[in-house]
Design a protein around this motif. Structure first.
Motif, PDB file in Angstrom:
ATOM      1  N   ALA A 128       3.016   6.880  -3.480  1.00 17.47           N
ATOM      2  CA  ALA A 128       2.664   8.260  -3.821  1.00 17.47           C
ATOM      3  C   ALA A 128       1.592   8.300  -4.908  1.00 17.47           C
ATOM      4  O   ALA A 128       0.628   9.086  -4.827  1.00 17.47           O
ATOM      5  N   LEU A 129       1.740   7.470  -5.932  1.00 18.42           N
ATOM      6  CA  LEU A 129       0.740   7.425  -6.994  1.00 18.42           C
ATOM      7  C   LEU A 129      -0.614   6.958  -6.450  1.00 18.42           C
ATOM      8  O   LEU A 129      -1.669   7.473  -6.830  1.00 18.42           O
ATOM      9  N   THR A 130      -0.569   5.992  -5.533  1.00 22.96           N
ATOM     10  CA  THR A 130      -1.806   5.475  -4.939  1.00 22.96           C
ATOM     11  C   THR A 130      -2.445   6.522  -4.042  1.00 22.96           C
ATOM     12  O   THR A 130      -3.676   6.677  -4.021  1.00 22.96           O
ATOM     13  N   LEU A 131      -1.626   7.244  -3.294  1.00 22.04           N
ATOM     14  CA  LEU A 131      -2.141   8.306  -2.424  1.00 22.04           C
ATOM     15  C   LEU A 131      -2.853   9.379  -3.244  1.00 22.04           C
ATOM     16  O   LEU A 131      -3.930   9.858  -2.875  1.00 22.04           O
ATOM     17  N   ARG A 132      -2.237   9.735  -4.391  1.00 23.63           N
ATOM     18  CA  ARG A 132      -2.789  10.818  -5.218  1.00 23.63           C
ATOM     19  C   ARG A 132      -3.826  10.331  -6.220  1.00 23.63           C
ATOM     20  O   ARG A 132      -4.451  11.142  -6.902  1.00 23.63           O
ATOM     21  N   GLY A 133      -3.979   9.020  -6.347  1.00 25.47           N
ATOM     22  CA  GLY A 133      -4.937   8.489  -7.305  1.00 25.47           C
ATOM     23  C   GLY A 133      -4.513   8.703  -8.743  1.00 25.47           C
ATOM     24  O   GLY A 133      -5.342   8.974  -9.617  1.00 25.47           O
ATOM     25  N   GLU A 134      -3.224   8.554  -9.016  1.00 22.26           N
ATOM     26  CA  GLU A 134      -2.701   8.723 -10.366  1.00 22.26           C
ATOM     27  C   GLU A 134      -2.416   7.346 -10.962  1.00 22.26           C
ATOM     28  O   GLU A 134      -1.541   6.623 -10.486  1.00 22.26           O
ATOM     29  N   GLY A 135      -3.168   6.991 -11.981  1.00 20.99           N
ATOM     30  CA  GLY A 135      -3.002   5.687 -12.607  1.00 20.99           C
ATOM     31  C   GLY A 135      -3.645   4.560 -11.837  1.00 20.99           C
ATOM     32  O   GLY A 135      -3.531   3.400 -12.219  1.00 20.99           O
TER      33      GLY A 135
END
Length: 371
Positions: A128-135
């Motif tokens: 999910a973080l990778t999908l949204r580009g968070e961190g």
């Protein structure tokens, strides 16, 4: 530990402890000076158990003002020493969407570490973080890779997240066909969330033609999988007229099922059924029991309904001070505008009927229940 050391522990002087267990026992006995200082010293010297304990002490404000940020710093030190429990906790605290301490960039190395270790929840989180580009730089293929790993362990929420992103056009191009394909695929693999989502889309006619029989079928399958929202939606559908004439007995069946999962609104609906005699023989006592369950689960309309029963003496002994306290607390604390409006209206009505002694009793109830 001798008397001198114990007195130092009570009054904040310097004391030593033979072990962490001894210090913990002193803290559990109510000493919050010296034993906390001793634990802090051990933690600063690199004791992993001490660092984990400092997290809990900071979190709960034992021997110091509560300071979750400082606690997280201690937990991260323990995580850095390889403690898997601390790594999982720090990853969750810093990454989940509703955490007040959310910090995706700081969370990323811990989330990745846990994901690589095989934690399916963290594999979904990393995706999910990778999908949204968070961190991290956004990367759909990498996100899918982690979602696939989680799915191999039966965790399908990652694929659901891709479907939702396509449905909403959030971080991915809006594509109803792809969203529906994903929902249907993972529904067949056992995703209750996807079954419920498909039911909602068919009920509302979003992305597909409105099809209430199909929606009911999806909701029933989701309910069988334990999805409370599906149970509640079925209860609502049968209570209303969208499926034809209301079927209160069928509605009550689904509300009871949701109530069995400790859902406050479901208990409120069960109470309404008994109160009005819909789908079941009217029974004020059982209505009160259901409203009480709803209130105990902090469902505010349940509190209002229970207070009304105390006003009227239906199913319970009439108790105006208890009713007043229930209405007062809902009016003061609820985020539900309907519950607040009704509580305020009833509060005004009951206030006019209270004797001085009843008002004092009501105020004491408010103090007791607010503690």
């Amino acid at each position: 530990m001798g008397l001198g050391d114990r007195l130092k522990g009570l009054f904040g002087g310097k004391a030593t402890y033979a072990s962490m267990d001894e210090a913990v026992a002193a803290i559990n006995a109510g000493e919050t000076g010296a034993p906390v200082d001793w634990v802090r010293g051990q933690a600063e010297a690199g004791d992993m158990r001490g660092q984990k304990l400092m997290f809990e002490l900071c979190r709960h404000g034992v021997g110091m003002p509560a300071d979750m940020a400082a606690g997280i710093d201690w937990l991260e030190k323990a995580a850095g020493q390889g403690d898997e429990e601390s790594q999982s906790r720090i990853a969750g605290l810093l990454s989940v969407d509703n955490s007040p301490w959310r910090d995706p960039a700081r969370a990323m190395p811990w989330v990745r570490l846990c994901a690589e270790r095989g934690d399916s929840f963290m594999q979904v989180m990393l995706g999910a973080l990778t999908l949204r580009g968070e961190g991290v730089v956004p990367d759909l293929d990498e996100a899918r890779r982690w979602f696939d790993k989680a799915a191999e362990q039966g965790e399908l929420d990652g694929h659901f997240a891709i479907g939702l992103a396509h449905e909403k056009g959030d971080h991915l191009p809006q594509d109803w066909d792809e969203a529906l394909r994903i929902y249907r695929e993972i529904a067949e693999r056992g995703s209750g969330r996807a079954l419920h989502k498909l039911g909602m889309l068919h009920m509302l006619g979003e992305g597909v033609e409105t099809d209430l029989p199909a929606a009911v079928g999806y909701f029933e399958r989701a309910a069988a999988d334990g999805v409370i929202h599906a149970m509640m939606t079925l209860g609502d559908l049968y209570r209303g007229d969208r499926l034809g004439q209301p079927d209160h007995a069928e509605s009550l069946k689904w509300y009871r099922m949701a109530a069995g999962h400790d859902d406050g609104e479901a208990w409120y609906r069960v109470g309404q059924a008994y109160d009005l005699g819909r789908g079941v023989e009217q029974d004020y006592l059982k209505a009160c029991e259901a409203f009480s369950e709803a209130a105990s689960l902090d469902y505010d309309m349940g509190k209002v309904a229970l207070g009304t029963k105390y006003v009227n003496g239906d199913g319970v002994v009439r108790d105006l001070p208890r009713a007043y306290a229930l209405f007062f607390l809902v009016a003061r604390e609820t985020d539900d505008e309907d519950a607040r409006s009704e509580a305020r209206r009833l509060l005004t009505e009951v206030a006019d009927d209270l004797t001085p002694s009843q008002r004092a009793e009501a105020e004491q109830n408010i103090l007791n229940w607010s503690a």
